[in-house]
Design a protein around this motif. Structure first.
Motif, PDB file in Angstrom:
ATOM      1  N   VAL A  97     -59.692  -5.000   9.943  1.00 42.67           N
ATOM      2  CA  VAL A  97     -59.716  -6.206  10.777  1.00 42.67           C
ATOM      3  C   VAL A  97     -60.987  -6.230  11.639  1.00 42.67           C
ATOM      4  CG1 VAL A  97     -58.501  -7.538  12.547  1.00 42.67           C
ATOM      5  CG2 VAL A  97     -57.195  -6.368  10.784  1.00 42.67           C
ATOM      6  N   LEU A  98     -61.350  -5.078  12.177  1.00 38.92           N
ATOM      7  CA  LEU A  98     -62.587  -4.984  12.962  1.00 38.92           C
ATOM      8  C   LEU A  98     -63.806  -5.236  12.075  1.00 38.92           C
ATOM      9  CD1 LEU A  98     -64.164  -4.334  15.537  1.00 38.92           C
ATOM     10  CD2 LEU A  98     -63.950  -1.899  14.987  1.00 38.92           C
ATOM     11  N   TYR A  99     -63.746  -4.781  10.834  1.00 39.57           N
ATOM     12  CA  TYR A  99     -64.842  -4.998   9.874  1.00 39.57           C
ATOM     13  C   TYR A  99     -65.058  -6.501   9.674  1.00 39.57           C
ATOM     14  CZ  TYR A  99     -67.627  -4.457   5.559  1.00 39.57           C
ATOM     15  OH  TYR A  99     -68.613  -4.512   4.615  1.00 39.57           O
ATOM     16  N   ASP A 100     -63.973  -7.235   9.423  1.00 40.31           N
ATOM     17  CA  ASP A 100     -64.074  -8.692   9.234  1.00 40.31           C
ATOM     18  C   ASP A 100     -64.574  -9.373  10.504  1.00 40.31           C
ATOM     19  OD1 ASP A 100     -63.285  -8.682   6.606  1.00 40.31           O
ATOM     20  OD2 ASP A 100     -61.258  -9.415   6.955  1.00 40.31           O
ATOM     21  N   ALA A 101     -64.020  -8.973  11.654  1.00 43.93           N
ATOM     22  CA  ALA A 101     -64.418  -9.580  12.935  1.00 43.93           C
ATOM     23  C   ALA A 101     -65.906  -9.342  13.205  1.00 43.93           C
ATOM     24  CB  ALA A 101     -63.576  -9.004  14.070  1.00 43.93           C
ATOM     25  N   THR A 102     -66.386  -8.131  12.903  1.00 45.24           N
ATOM     26  CA  THR A 102     -67.803  -7.787  13.118  1.00 45.24           C
ATOM     27  C   THR A 102     -68.701  -8.593  12.185  1.00 45.24           C
ATOM     28  OG1 THR A 102     -67.119  -5.554  13.745  1.00 45.24           O
ATOM     29  CG2 THR A 102     -69.449  -5.862  13.227  1.00 45.24           C
ATOM     30  N   LEU A 103     -68.280  -8.738  10.940  1.00 45.59           N
ATOM     31  CA  LEU A 103     -69.053  -9.537   9.970  1.00 45.59           C
ATOM     32  C   LEU A 103     -69.163 -10.992  10.435  1.00 45.59           C
ATOM     33  CD1 LEU A 103     -67.570  -8.173   6.608  1.00 45.59           C
ATOM     34  CD2 LEU A 103     -69.949  -7.938   7.336  1.00 45.59           C
ATOM     35  N   LEU A 104     -68.047 -11.543  10.932  1.00 46.53           N
ATOM     36  CA  LEU A 104     -68.057 -12.931  11.411  1.00 46.53           C
ATOM     37  C   LEU A 104     -68.936 -13.080  12.655  1.00 46.53           C
ATOM     38  CD1 LEU A 104     -64.276 -13.808  10.906  1.00 46.53           C
ATOM     39  CD2 LEU A 104     -66.207 -14.806   9.665  1.00 46.53           C
ATOM     40  N   HIS A 105     -68.882 -12.073  13.536  1.00 43.42           N
ATOM     41  CA  HIS A 105     -69.712 -12.110  14.752  1.00 43.42           C
ATOM     42  C   HIS A 105     -71.199 -12.110  14.383  1.00 43.42           C
ATOM     43  CE1 HIS A 105     -71.574 -10.353  18.473  1.00 43.42           C
ATOM     44  NE2 HIS A 105     -70.846 -11.331  18.975  1.00 43.42           N
ATOM     45  N   LYS A 106     -71.558 -11.233  13.446  1.00 39.24           N
ATOM     46  CA  LYS A 106     -72.962 -11.190  12.985  1.00 39.24           C
ATOM     47  C   LYS A 106     -73.348 -12.510  12.314  1.00 39.24           C
ATOM     48  CE  LYS A 106     -73.500  -6.229  12.144  1.00 39.24           C
ATOM     49  NZ  LYS A 106     -73.319  -5.205  11.111  1.00 39.24           N
ATOM     50  N   ALA A 107     -72.389 -13.103  11.599  1.00 34.34           N
ATOM     51  CA  ALA A 107     -72.662 -14.343  10.854  1.00 34.34           C
ATOM     52  C   ALA A 107     -73.022 -15.499  11.781  1.00 34.34           C
ATOM     53  CB  ALA A 107     -71.452 -14.720   9.996  1.00 34.34           C
ATOM     54  N   VAL A 108     -72.404 -15.535  12.982  1.00 35.69           N
ATOM     55  CA  VAL A 108     -72.675 -16.653  13.899  1.00 35.69           C
ATOM     56  C   VAL A 108     -73.639 -16.291  15.031  1.00 35.69           C
ATOM     57  CG1 VAL A 108     -70.577 -17.967  13.460  1.00 35.69           C
ATOM     58  CG2 VAL A 108     -70.527 -16.187  15.199  1.00 35.69           C
ATOM     59  N   LYS A 109     -73.776 -15.003  15.305  1.00 35.33           N
ATOM     60  CA  LYS A 109     -74.610 -14.612  16.443  1.00 35.33           C
ATOM     61  C   LYS A 109     -75.982 -14.066  16.048  1.00 35.33           C
ATOM     62  CE  LYS A 109     -71.839 -15.724  19.773  1.00 35.33           C
ATOM     63  NZ  LYS A 109     -72.161 -16.867  20.637  1.00 35.33           N
ATOM     64  N   GLY A 110     -76.167 -13.822  14.753  1.00 35.92           N
ATOM     65  CA  GLY A 110     -77.470 -13.330  14.300  1.00 35.92           C
ATOM     66  C   GLY A 110     -78.479 -14.465  14.232  1.00 35.92           C
ATOM     67  N   ALA A 111     -79.663 -14.166  13.691  1.00 34.14           N
ATOM     68  CA  ALA A 111     -80.679 -15.213  13.510  1.00 34.14           C
ATOM     69  C   ALA A 111     -80.188 -16.160  12.414  1.00 34.14           C
ATOM     70  CB  ALA A 111     -82.007 -14.573  13.116  1.00 34.14           C
TER      71      ALA A 111
END
Length: 316
Positions: A97-111
């Motif tokens: 669950v943390l893996y998915d949450a981290t991927l989504l965070h990077k997806a919207v907060k990255g460049a």
């Protein structure tokens, strides 16, 4: 002597990675410690232990390592490994669950926005998984997942992403109204209906749509939409029809286009290894005429390749 298997029914278990039967977290922590001690690193020992344990067992190894050596296992692994192999091992050490949450965070907060990650996760996860991901996202990153996705996306595409986050279970809509005329005439209604997570419900919608319009819903989506909205709608339809088939296609595309899309390859191999990898393999073979195992062998190298093949779990 009786061997006690884990409490799930092995026959129904579709993951390629199963809980290790003779598991001993302290012993595994010791093996990992020795593999990183002194000059050089024993990558084989690391990948053989971590790729052959379930995620829950890896968390127990992490706790045992901290207790025995006073250090964080993930930090120790990062300091010893590098490149794609390091990324894969760190992903394996992250709770799902943390893996998915981290991927989504990077997806919207990255460049820029990583729409491929948003589409893959939100189209394929169950309603309960989405609830858990949203909770962990807020706890880890302090913001609301829905708000972060809304502010990073727009239009019909953004609206459908938000609907998928709502974990809605809509009543069966008036299919005639949904399927009237061309897809584009009632985009909002389609978005609302496709945002429903019940595969059984959606299958009825698709069947009815074909009767009314004379064409598959996929053809209408391709004819009437473009870009991210088209990709998301198609992903939702594919996942409603066959989740392992959706991932088999994504894996094929990650390896059979110019250059390897290692992010996608790694993300799917890690996130589906304890869910439905056996079904993904079967779909891959059926759809492309060769095994996923062989395709990974041809497209990757080194310890990274070895770890991916362990997660794949065998040739077909």
């Amino acid at each position: 002597m009786f061997i006690l298997f884990p409490c799930f029914c092995l026959q129904d278990y579709r993951g390629s990675v199963r809980p290790f039967v003779h598991f001993n977290a302290k012993h595994d922590a010791e093996i990992l410690h020795k593999s990183m001690k002194g000059i050089g690193t024993d990558e084989d020992a690391i990948l053989m232990v971590l790729s052959a344990r379930s995620n829950d067992q890896r968390q127990q190894i992490k706790a045992a390592y901290k207790k025995a050596y006073g250090k964080d296992l993930v930090s120790a692994l990062k300091s010893e490994l590098g490149g794609l192999f390091e990324n894969l091992i760190v992903a394996l050490m992250t709770p799902p669950v943390l893996y998915d949450a981290t991927l989504l965070h990077k997806a919207v907060k990255g460049a820029g926005t990583d729409d491929q990650v948003l589409i893959e996760i939100l189209a394929s996860r169950t309603g309960d998984q989405i609830k858990d991901i949203s909770k962990v996202y807020k706890k880890e990153f302090g913001g609301k997942l829905e708000k972060d996705i809304s502010s990073d996306t727009g239009g019909s595409y953004g609206r459908l992403l938000v609907i998928l986050l709502q974990v809605c279970a809509l009543p069966l809509q008036d299919l005639y109204a949904a399927g009237e005329g061309k897809f584009g005439t009632d985009e909002e209604k389609f978005i609302t209906i496709l945002g429903n997570r019940s595969s059984e419900h959606l299958q009825k919608v698709f069947d009815a749509y074909k009767k009314i319009s004379g064409s598959d819903i996929e053809d209408s989506i391709k004819g009437e939409t473009t870009g991210n909205l088209e990709d998301l709608l198609l992903a939702v339809v594919k996942c409603a029809r066959n989740v392992p088939g959706f991932f088999a296609e994504s894996l094929y595309n990650s390896m059979r286009r110019a250059g390897t899309d290692d992010d996608t390859l790694m993300r799917i191999m890690v996130s589906r290894s304890e869910v439905d990898m056996l079904d993904i393999r079967a779909n891959f073979k059926k759809m492309y005429g060769q095994s996923l195992y062989t395709t990974i062998q041809e497209d990757t190298a080194g310890d990274y390749q070895k770890a991916l093949l362990y997660l794949c779990g065998g040739k077909d």
